[in-house]
Enzyme design. Structure first.
Site, mmCIF file in Angstrom:
data_model
loop_
_atom_site.group_PDB
_atom_site.id
_atom_site.type_symbol
_atom_site.label_atom_id
_atom_site.label_comp_id
_atom_site.label_asym_id
_atom_site.label_seq_id
_atom_site.Cartn_x
_atom_site.Cartn_y
_atom_site.Cartn_z
ATOM 1 N N ARG A 129 -24.017 75.701 -21.537
ATOM 2 C CA ARG A 129 -22.723 75.225 -21.022
ATOM 3 C C ARG A 129 -22.975 73.845 -20.413
ATOM 4 N NH1 ARG A 129 -19.053 79.199 -17.740
ATOM 5 N NH2 ARG A 129 -17.436 77.846 -18.608
ATOM 6 N N ASP A 167 -18.922 73.089 -9.932
ATOM 7 C CA ASP A 167 -19.877 73.195 -11.038
ATOM 8 C C ASP A 167 -20.849 72.029 -11.053
ATOM 9 O OD1 ASP A 167 -17.530 74.977 -11.947
ATOM 10 O OD2 ASP A 167 -19.275 75.526 -13.152
#
Ligand code: MRU
Length: 344
Positions: free
Chosen positions: A84, A231
């Site tokens: 990711r 994130d």
């Protein structure tokens, strides 16, 4: 509550978060590609947790290639690091793993042991970081007030009690936070499926809203602050987080409410000067067109599905980390937290 990641005798057990809240299914594997697939499908998710899972997957890759060349392991580590793109934690974990071995000759038992020790340390450090984030952050939430959160930043997303949700939990235990409003977090419903599930099991009172209802809560004075996770945080304090975070930050500013971000220092990426440099993952159209296993729009619809968005530092009241608080976040306060100097 089940721990979302467990390591036993060279095997990884993980909770398949795609099946929550209906089923609590633990998957056991010693295959790093199963872990990579689980990270891509969000069976394992949340920035700190994918970092921890990535570290254990790196051990599994070395274990598989015991007595063979590092070349194969390196290829798998690259695949883990890029499973990711937005959260920095995956690459950060793989970098840490690279540093504990020589990467020359053949993979030895000693290498695997060193990697296992490092992965376990990453897991334990995150557990401790969560406690410190919660201790730093709980006093920042307005007293005797309700808070709004987005996505899932709790035990399911970390190695410990969570980041933003850990702060909320401590503030609730201290009697400061009176109620939690949870945005459902379309398209994959991390708020509804995961945060509501965690708050239920912790017996913390919450109310679930669809994402478009946040403005009404603020307009009516029902919530007095917003707290989310991150994130990746750039050197200037810009934050990438679950799509919807930017909208909540803009709304918070319009209603003069504090907008907090809670994350471990490992989420700060000093190699990224500003948010615009953070790659934003775009995911499949099906995630938007299909909801709860049913099509909710014509399948031929064009879809825009960024998994994350960027919150500029100027909209963030404070970044709460395990090493302290950057308030307001910016080049200087972030440099002070990370122990780095302001770039010339
Ligand atoms: O796509 P996800 O579910 O992995 O996104 C998670 C988030 O955006 C969280 O807010 C973030 O990773 C912080 S988790 C402590």
């Amino acid at each position: 509550m089940i721990e979302p990641i467990q390591w036993h005798d060279g095997r990884l057990l993980f909770l398949d978060q795609t099946r929550l809240p209906h089923e609590t299914a633990l998957i056991e594997t010693d295959d790093p590609s199963v872990v990579i697939g689980a990270i891509r499908e969000l069976a394992i998710r949340g920035a700190p947790l994918i970092g921890i899972a990535g570290a254990y997957a790196a051990v599994l890759a070395a274990q598989r290639h015991l007595g063979r060349s590092w070349e194969f392991v390196r290829l798998q580590w690259d695949a883990i690091g890029s499973a990711r793109p937005t959260a920095v934690n995956l690459m950060w974990a793989i970098d840490r793993m690279r540093k504990v071995v020589q990467l020359s000759g053949l993979v030895s038992r000693m290498d695997v042991t060193a990697l296992e020790r490092e992965a376990t340390a990453i897991h334990q450090e995150d557990r401790e970081a969560c406690e410190r984030i919660a201790a730093h952050g709980s006093a920042l939430l307005p007293d005797q007030a309700a808070v709004l959160t987005h996505c899932n930043t709790g035990m399911l997303a970390t190695g410990g009690i969570g980041t933003a949700l850990g702060v909320i939990r401590k503030a609730w235990e201290a009697g400061r936070c009176t109620h939690v409003y949870v945005g459902e977090t379309r398209p994959l419903l991390q708020g509804a499926r995961l945060t509501a599930w965690e708050l239920s099991s912790l017996q913390i009172p919450y109310t679930l809203i669809t994402d478009s209802m946040a403005a009404v809560l603020m307009q009516r004075g029902i919530v007095r602050s917003v707290i989310v996770g991150a994130d990746r945080i750039a050197r200037n304090g810009d934050v990438a987080n679950k799509v919807g975070s930017y909208g909540l930050a803009v709304l918070s500013q319009a209603h003069r409410l504090p907008f907090f971000v809670a994350a471990p220092v490992s989420t700060i990426d000093l190699s990224t000067a500003e948010g615009a440099q953070i790659p934003i993952e775009e995911r499949s159209a099906r995630e938007v067109v299909v909801c709860g296993g049913r099509e909710v729009a014509p399948v031929e619809s064009r879809v825009f599905n960024p998994a994350f968005d960027l919150v500029p530092a100027r909209l963030v009241s404070a970044v709460i980390t395990d090493r302290g608080i950057a308030q307001p976040p910016g080049v200087d306060t972030i440099a002070a937290l990370t122990g780095t100097r302001k770039p010339a």
